[in-house]
Design a protein around this motif. Structure first.
Motif, mmCIF file in Angstrom:
data_model
loop_
_atom_site.group_PDB
_atom_site.id
_atom_site.type_symbol
_atom_site.label_atom_id
_atom_site.label_comp_id
_atom_site.label_asym_id
_atom_site.label_seq_id
_atom_site.Cartn_x
_atom_site.Cartn_y
_atom_site.Cartn_z
ATOM 1 N N SER A 182 0.818 -1.213 0.000
ATOM 2 C CA SER A 182 0.000 0.000 0.000
ATOM 3 C C SER A 182 0.856 1.269 0.000
ATOM 4 N N THR A 183 0.452 2.226 -0.818
ATOM 5 C CA THR A 183 0.997 3.593 -0.731
ATOM 6 C C THR A 183 -0.033 4.509 -0.097
ATOM 7 N N THR A 184 -1.300 4.189 -0.280
ATOM 8 C CA THR A 184 -2.412 4.806 0.442
ATOM 9 C C THR A 184 -3.345 3.672 0.842
ATOM 10 N N ALA A 185 -4.214 3.943 1.800
ATOM 11 C CA ALA A 185 -5.118 2.887 2.248
ATOM 12 C C ALA A 185 -6.380 3.508 2.823
ATOM 13 N N SER A 186 -7.417 2.707 2.906
ATOM 14 C CA SER A 186 -8.688 3.155 3.463
ATOM 15 C C SER A 186 -9.111 2.225 4.585
ATOM 16 N N SER A 187 -9.895 2.762 5.494
ATOM 17 C CA SER A 187 -10.476 1.946 6.551
ATOM 18 C C SER A 187 -11.517 1.006 5.959
ATOM 19 N N PRO A 188 -11.664 -0.208 6.510
ATOM 20 C CA PRO A 188 -12.746 -1.085 6.051
ATOM 21 C C PRO A 188 -14.116 -0.423 6.153
ATOM 22 N N PHE A 189 -14.280 0.446 7.168
ATOM 23 C CA PHE A 189 -15.540 1.182 7.271
ATOM 24 C C PHE A 189 -15.735 2.099 6.063
ATOM 25 N N THR A 190 -14.684 2.806 5.679
ATOM 26 C CA THR A 190 -14.768 3.696 4.514
ATOM 27 C C THR A 190 -15.113 2.905 3.254
ATOM 28 N N ILE A 191 -14.436 1.784 3.074
ATOM 29 C CA ILE A 191 -14.677 0.938 1.894
ATOM 30 C C ILE A 191 -16.133 0.478 1.855
ATOM 31 N N ALA A 192 -16.618 0.016 3.010
ATOM 32 C CA ALA A 192 -17.987 -0.514 3.075
ATOM 33 C C ALA A 192 -19.022 0.580 2.878
ATOM 34 N N PHE A 193 -18.827 1.728 3.552
ATOM 35 C CA PHE A 193 -19.818 2.806 3.461
ATOM 36 C C PHE A 193 -19.886 3.388 2.048
ATOM 37 N N GLU A 194 -18.726 3.555 1.429
ATOM 38 C CA GLU A 194 -18.720 4.084 0.056
ATOM 39 C C GLU A 194 -19.311 3.066 -0.920
ATOM 40 N N LYS A 195 -19.030 1.798 -0.674
ATOM 41 C CA LYS A 195 -19.575 0.736 -1.530
ATOM 42 C C LYS A 195 -21.096 0.698 -1.428
ATOM 43 N N ALA A 196 -21.621 1.086 -0.258
ATOM 44 C CA ALA A 196 -23.064 1.096 -0.040
ATOM 45 C C ALA A 196 -23.726 2.342 -0.634
ATOM 46 N N GLY A 197 -22.915 3.333 -1.059
ATOM 47 C CA GLY A 197 -23.488 4.515 -1.695
ATOM 48 C C GLY A 197 -23.300 5.812 -0.953
ATOM 49 N N TRP A 198 -22.588 5.778 0.191
ATOM 50 C CA TRP A 198 -22.351 7.008 0.964
ATOM 51 C C TRP A 198 -21.089 7.654 0.409
ATOM 52 N N SER A 199 -21.223 8.657 -0.420
ATOM 53 C CA SER A 199 -20.098 9.198 -1.183
ATOM 54 C C SER A 199 -19.046 9.891 -0.329
ATOM 55 N N TRP A 200 -19.467 10.555 0.750
ATOM 56 C CA TRP A 200 -18.490 11.295 1.550
ATOM 57 C C TRP A 200 -18.127 10.561 2.849
ATOM 58 N N ALA A 201 -18.311 9.245 2.853
ATOM 59 C CA ALA A 201 -17.988 8.443 4.040
ATOM 60 C C ALA A 201 -16.514 8.544 4.405
ATOM 61 N N GLY A 202 -15.642 8.680 3.373
ATOM 62 C CA GLY A 202 -14.203 8.772 3.640
ATOM 63 C C GLY A 202 -13.849 9.961 4.504
ATOM 64 N N HIS A 203 -14.509 11.101 4.276
ATOM 65 C CA HIS A 203 -14.251 12.289 5.083
ATOM 66 C C HIS A 203 -14.691 12.067 6.535
ATOM 67 N N PHE A 204 -15.851 11.430 6.693
ATOM 68 C CA PHE A 204 -16.380 11.162 8.029
ATOM 69 C C PHE A 204 -15.455 10.238 8.823
ATOM 70 N N VAL A 205 -15.092 9.107 8.225
ATOM 71 C CA VAL A 205 -14.257 8.131 8.927
ATOM 72 C C VAL A 205 -12.860 8.703 9.184
ATOM 73 N N ASN A 206 -12.314 9.444 8.232
ATOM 74 C CA ASN A 206 -10.993 10.034 8.425
ATOM 75 C C ASN A 206 -10.974 11.044 9.556
ATOM 76 N N ALA A 207 -12.086 11.756 9.756
ATOM 77 C CA ALA A 207 -12.176 12.688 10.884
ATOM 78 C C ALA A 207 -12.104 11.929 12.207
ATOM 79 N N LEU A 208 -12.791 10.792 12.280
ATOM 80 C CA LEU A 208 -12.730 9.951 13.482
ATOM 81 C C LEU A 208 -11.321 9.404 13.685
ATOM 82 N N ILE A 209 -10.679 9.021 12.589
ATOM 83 C CA ILE A 209 -9.320 8.490 12.659
ATOM 84 C C ILE A 209 -8.354 9.548 13.180
#
Length: 542
Positions: free
Chosen positions: A303-330
């Motif tokens: 990996s050079t970049t990576a995502s949380s499994p939560f981010t992967i799952a939420f975006e896969k389900a259709g939540w487009s800005w899930a990455g911003h939400f999970v990254n804030a928690l991270i």
């Protein structure tokens, strides 16, 4: 039974210092009293409770558990973390029994010094310090890995992030133990709430509430199955699990700065059950039911970049800005975890210097009782994250996890062995277990078996490096801690000619709860000293 004067005459200067520390604990309730040559007893029961539950839930818990899914699949990861969870539960019973009896600066490091062998304590302490130093670099590296989601490398170089982290945490960590406790307390609640929210959202994703369709346990069977990569992947999960569980034992180190350890430490020890079930097993379970283990976005050695499994799952389900939400928690978790990491590093280094096992200038504290020299030195280890300039961030994460995980098993084995020695010494000297302020659950054989498990996993965790072709980089990262700890032990023992502490010679006179006859001896000794001083004064006057 020996008189108090006989006991005192046999004790070393280090042990007399520990006696003063415990006396301070028994006689004072003011959290601002300076103890341990400068530290303050400023941590309260609520701080200890949250530290034991959430202190080292770091950024990597949100994305790093994806590595466990990548290695062994959802069920393999869950089983691996469950086994190590049992080890940690038993470990904390050992920590609770000894620490509640002897709440001194340096915690289990000083317990090993007093009840096993100074050389054993020296090796254990430095390995523990190096372990946390590696984890500090790993946390910084992981944060960079995630923050590149927002700020690509062309806008912010990797070395730029390390300078920002160094400046921020150097300031935060030197504000004092009370600030540390408050930061961990409030951010701990934020992290626990964040996890609960992620679990709830995972349930919604799993049942198709986002319009993505019902998932259930589909990812446990398709496309890879519940357990992947066989014994190889499962074995590597043990190292990863130890790297994440480590830190639970820091309440032993915090005992020297805890206001009422007799109540706070057992409460913190008992809270670890909820930490294991809710945090670790909860994370693995919920991430495993919503994220496929073959996702190329999961963190791995390439990996050079990576995502949380939560981010992967939420975006896969259709939540487009899930990455911003999970990254804030991270990011919030990252601040708290690094704050706790530097706390452990600095207090371990301070305790080493206090007992002559590290340069004396590390004992320097501010007027507010902050060991700022130890803190600022420890912060420098974060620059290990710069290794990601030469190799991928995923490789750095993998190597650091291996080194830190194997060092964790060494530290845990040392803690458990010390507990077994203390228990044997107490039994040898006829001190009943009913007098313990906290007694480890069940039979002593639980803890003997736990010691065996730690040593067994330590030696087999790097077996995949022997496969053809031989992976020398993996071999070094998996096993470098073993010869290093042996070299530290043998070197200190040879240079200082230390000897193993015999069971009959262990000094338990300053334990927190004592037998009535011992307390009576102390009272009588105090009366005799006061009476002698009064007689001397009368003679001088006459």
């Amino acid at each position: 039974m020996s008189t108090l004067e006989d006991i005192e005459s046999k004790r070393s200067p280090q042990e007399k210092t520990s006696s003063v520390e415990t006396t301070d604990l028994q006689n004072h309730d003011d959290p601002d009293i300076i103890i341990e040559a400068g530290l303050r007893r400023g941590l309260l029961g609520r701080h200890i409770s949250l530290i034991s539950l959430a202190s080292v839930i770091g950024a990597s818990c949100f994305y790093g558990f994806g590595y466990a899914l990548f290695l062994s699949g959802p069920l393999g990861a869950l089983l691996g973390f469950s086994i190590v969870g049992w080890i940690v539960w038993a470990l904390m019973q050992s920590v609770g029994e000894v620490t509640t009896m002897f709440p001194i600066a340096g915690g289990f490091v000083e317990h090993a010094n007093r009840f096993v062998d100074p050389a054993f304590s020296f090796a254990m302490a430095w390995m523990y310090y190096f372990m946390w130093s590696v984890f500090l670099g790993s946390e910084w590296n992981g944060a960079i890995l995630i923050l590149q989601y927002w700020v690509p490398e062309e806008h912010m170089p990797l070395w730029g992030w390390t300078l920002v982290f160094w400046a921020f945490f150097s300031i935060l960590s030197t504000l004092g133990v009370v600030v540390y406790g408050e930061v961990e307390y409030y951010l701990g609640y934020v992290k626990l709430f964040s996890l609960a929210l992620c679990f709830f959202l995972s349930l919604l994703v799993n049942v198709g509430a986002f319009g993505n369709g019902y998932i259930g346990f589909k990812y446990w069977g398709h496309p890879t199955g519940p357990i992947i990569n066989g014994i190889n992947g499962f074995g590597q999960v043990f190292v990863l699990a130890s790297a994440y569980y480590v830190g639970t034992e820091i309440i032993s180190l915090a005992a020297g700065e805890t206001k009422d350890p007799r109540k706070s430490i057992p409460k913190g020890v008992n809270n670890v059950v909820w930490r294991i079930l809710f945090v670790y097993l909860g994370l693995i379970f919920f991430q495993g039911i919503v994220c496929p283990s073959d996702s190329d976005q999961l963190v791995n050695a390439n990996s050079t970049t990576a995502s949380s499994p939560f981010t992967i799952a939420f975006e896969k389900a259709g939540w487009s800005w899930a990455g911003h939400f999970v990254n804030a928690l991270i990011t919030i978790a990252f601040i708290s975890a690094v704050n706790g990491c530097i706390y452990v590093q600095s207090r371990a280094l301070y305790a080493l210097a206090l007992t002559g096992r590290a340069p004396k200038f590390f004992t320097i504290t501010s007027k507010k009782g902050v060991p700022y020299v130890s803190i600022l030195t420890s912060c420098l280890w974060g620059f290990l994250a710069l290794m990601n300039i030469g190799v991928t961030a995923g490789q750095v994460f993998s190597y650091m996890t291996s080194v830190g995980g194997s060092a964790a098993y060494i530290a845990w084995a040392g803690i458990i062995f010390t507990h077994l020695r203390v228990r044997a010494g107490m039994d040898k000297q006829g001190i009943p277990q009913s007098s313990y302020p906290f007694r480890a659950f069940g039979s002593i054989w639980i803890y003997r078996f736990n010691l065996f498990l730690c040593l067994f996993l330590l030696f087999i965790q790097g077996f995949t490096s022997f496969e053809h072709p031989f992976n020398w980089r993996s071999f070094i990262s998996d096993y470098i801690t073993i010869p290093t700890s042996l070299l530290l032990f043998v070197g200190w023992k040879w240079y200082h000619n230390t000897r193993w502490v015999r069971l009959s010679e262990m000094d338990f006179s300053d334990r927190l709860v004592k037998l009535e006859e011992e307390e009576e001896l102390e009272k009588q000794s105090f009366v005799n000293k006061v009476t002698g001083k009064l007689r001397l004064r009368r003679r001088r006057v006459s």
